[in-house]
Structures are given as C-alpha cells and as structure tokens.
Write a protein that holds these residues in place. Structure first.
Motif, PDB file in Angstrom:
ATOM      1  N   THR A   1      -3.782   0.003  -1.241  1.00  0.00           N
ATOM      2  CA  THR A   1      -4.145   0.640  -2.505  1.00  0.00           C
ATOM      3  C   THR A   1      -3.766   2.113  -2.520  1.00  0.00           C
TER       4      THR A   1
ATOM      5  N   ARG B   1       0.844   4.131  -2.209  1.00  0.00           N
ATOM      6  CA  ARG B   1       1.566   3.494  -3.307  1.00  0.00           C
ATOM      7  C   ARG B   1       3.076   3.611  -3.175  1.00  0.00           C
TER       8      ARG B   1
ATOM      9  N   ARG C   1       7.552   0.830   0.654  1.00  0.00           N
ATOM     10  CA  ARG C   1       8.626  -0.120   0.354  1.00  0.00           C
ATOM     11  C   ARG C   1       8.723  -1.192   1.436  1.00  0.00           C
TER      12      ARG C   1
ATOM     13  N   ARG D   1      -1.626 -10.311  -3.226  1.00  0.00           N
ATOM     14  CA  ARG D   1      -1.445  -9.709  -4.549  1.00  0.00           C
ATOM     15  C   ARG D   1      -1.109  -8.226  -4.427  1.00  0.00           C
ATOM     16  N   GLN D   2      -1.826  -7.537  -3.552  1.00  0.00           N
ATOM     17  CA  GLN D   2      -1.559  -6.111  -3.357  1.00  0.00           C
ATOM     18  C   GLN D   2      -0.166  -5.889  -2.742  1.00  0.00           C
TER      19      GLN D   2
ATOM     20  N   ALA E   1       2.487  -7.724  -3.197  1.00  0.00           N
ATOM     21  CA  ALA E   1       3.582  -8.245  -4.009  1.00  0.00           C
ATOM     22  C   ALA E   1       4.495  -7.145  -4.546  1.00  0.00           C
ATOM     23  N   ARG E   2       3.973  -5.934  -4.716  1.00  0.00           N
ATOM     24  CA  ARG E   2       4.783  -4.831  -5.250  1.00  0.00           C
ATOM     25  C   ARG E   2       5.688  -4.211  -4.194  1.00  0.00           C
ATOM     26  N   ILE E   3       5.463  -4.547  -2.903  1.00  0.00           N
ATOM     27  CA  ILE E   3       6.211  -3.945  -1.805  1.00  0.00           C
ATOM     28  C   ILE E   3       7.452  -4.793  -1.521  1.00  0.00           C
ATOM     29  N   GLN E   4       8.592  -4.153  -1.439  1.00  0.00           N
ATOM     30  CA  GLN E   4       9.857  -4.880  -1.306  1.00  0.00           C
ATOM     31  C   GLN E   4       9.876  -5.779  -0.076  1.00  0.00           C
TER      32      GLN E   4
END
Length: 283
Positions: free
Chosen positions: A222, A225, A228, A247-248, A250-253
C-alpha cells in the motif's frame, strides 16, 4: 611482426577493451606482468568499476588457492587475504568503483565497509554479507558517503528495531536515485512502516525467504506505490493465494509471491509460530 609483439604494441585503449573480459584475478596477478603496455592497460580505473567478489569465493580466495600462489610469486605476498585483495581492487579503481559485492569471508567486514565508504564515493550498487548487530548499526552513518547509490543488497535485514528504519531514512535523505532493495529476514511492523514512509518511490523490492506477516506485506504494498518489481518467494507469514495480497500486487508489473505460506512446516506439524519465533525461523 609476430603475434606477441603485436599484442605488446597494441594501443592502450584497445587493450583496456580486451581486458574488460578478464576476471579481477587476471587483471591483478597476470596481465600486469606481461609487459609495460599491459601493466599500464590493466591499471586503467575503468576495469575496476565492478568488484564482485562473491562468485566462487570459497575456491577463489582460500590461502592455498591459485590466486594466493600467484600473489606470492608475483608480489612476494606470503600471507594472502581477501581483505588485502579487496583493498588492491579498490585502490586500482581510484575512486571510480560503482559496483561492490562482498562475500562472507572477511575477518572484519565493518572495517572494509568503512574503507569502501571512504574510497568509493561513486558507488551505485552495494551487496553485503550477513553482518553482526554492531556492524549493522554502522550502515546508516555510512550511507551519506554514497549519494549515487541505486541498489542495496543485504544478505540479512538488520535485526534491531531501530537499525532498518534508520537505514531507510538515510537512503531517502541522501540517495535521491535509490530504487532497488534486496534483503531477507524478519519484517517487523516498524520495518514495513519505514519502507512505506521513507521509500515510497522504491521501484524494486525483493524479500524472498523472509518472515513476512500479511499485515506487514499489505502495508508495504500500500505504501510503496512506485514498485514495478516485487518478490516475496518462499516467505512465511502469508499465503501466496491470499486474494487481498494478489489484488494489491496486480498493479505491479512483476509480482511474485510463489511458495509463501501462512505458517511454516514446523507449525503445520503441531508447533506454534508467532513473532517470538522469528529469529528461529529465519536462521
């Protein structure tokens, strides 16, 4: 002109380009003794920018090994030591070393780390072996000497409650380009908070084989941010199929938490695992 003469008469810049493919051992104990031209080329600081002494360190740096024999023969050094070889490499770099990786064979790691902090101001990457608590406590005070540092690798995370938060704070304050951290150990609440507070822009974080409770993991994901790349493989403290964790992430490559478990095999077999067992788990 014969082949040997051609090599001896080659321009220094060309020799430096060729010598870039040599190991540090050959640069120190072989090439300089062929001829004056080779000695001059082997001393070029650009060849001593990357000093990785970890590879095959047990075979390379034993007192009875071929490198020690070469130093005895070439330099009349009869008490070869890894620390002495490291200092030779640092000296040859003339302050230009950018990448230093130390193996776990140094008799006094703190002494050598302090030496590196004084002689390698352009350091960008640093990898350190497991340190004692006393040696760990020195790191925050040395960080300001490496303003270009981008990557730090610690074989084990500093264990005291204050060492790691202090280290993270110094990295944030003195190393504006710092982007990558790799370590392993017990990640406590104050450690996760320090990462989120001091290094929110961290781009790469590896915590493989750590004791990493779910709460601390989520706090890191969290708060950091800018990540990568994130790896927490083989950890204890969370399940690699946890829906909120995935879920958290999922935004990380590049996100990899494979093989991590809520409890270790000892606990699954009837033992009990909590934060009081952290030091046992990560040994």
């Amino acid at each position: 002109m014969d082949t040997a003469a051609a090599w001896a008469d080659m321009e220094t810049d060309c020799l430096v380009h060729v010598f870039a493919r040599l190991d540090l051992e050959d640069l120190a104990a072989s090439a300089p003794f062929v001829c004056r031209g080779w000695r001059r080329a082997a001393a070029d600081p650009s060849l001593w920018r990357a000093l990785d002494l970890r590879r095959d360190h047990l075979a390379r740096f034993m007192p009875w090994g071929p490198l020690a024999a070469a130093f005895a023969r070439r330099y009349a050094v009869h008490r070869f030591s890894l620390a002495g070889f490291l200092r030779l490499c640092v000296s040859r770099g003339r302050g230009s070393a950018e990448d230093v990786a130390l193996p776990p064979l140094l008799a006094d790691p703190a002494d050598e780390i302090v030496h590196i902090s004084l002689q390698c101001p352009r350091l960008r990457r640093l990898a350190l072996p497991q340190l004692t608590a006393g040696d760990e406590a020195l790191l925050p005070d040395l960080i300001p000497r490496w303003p270009l540092l981008e990557h730090l690798e610690l074989d084990t995370k500093p264990s005291s409650s204050s060492s790691f938060p202090a280290l993270a704070a110094q990295l944030a304050l003195h190393c504006p380009g710092f982007a990558s951290l790799k370590t392993s150990g017990a990640v406590k609440p104050e450690d996760a908070a320090a990462l989120a507070r001091s290094l929110p822009g961290l781009r790469s974080l590896c915590l493989d084989r750590s004791y990493l409770p779910r709460e601390q993991l989520l706090a890191i994901l969290t708060g950091c941010r800018g990540l990568r790349e994130f790896s927490a493989r083989g950890c204890v403290g969370f399940d690699d199929k946890d829906e909120e964790v995935l879920r958290q992430g999922a935004r990380i490559q590049r996100f990899d938490v494979g093989g991590s478990k809520l409890v270790d095999d000892f606990a699954a077999g009837g033992g009990f695992c909590d934060s009081s067992d952290v030091d046992v788990i990560v040994m």
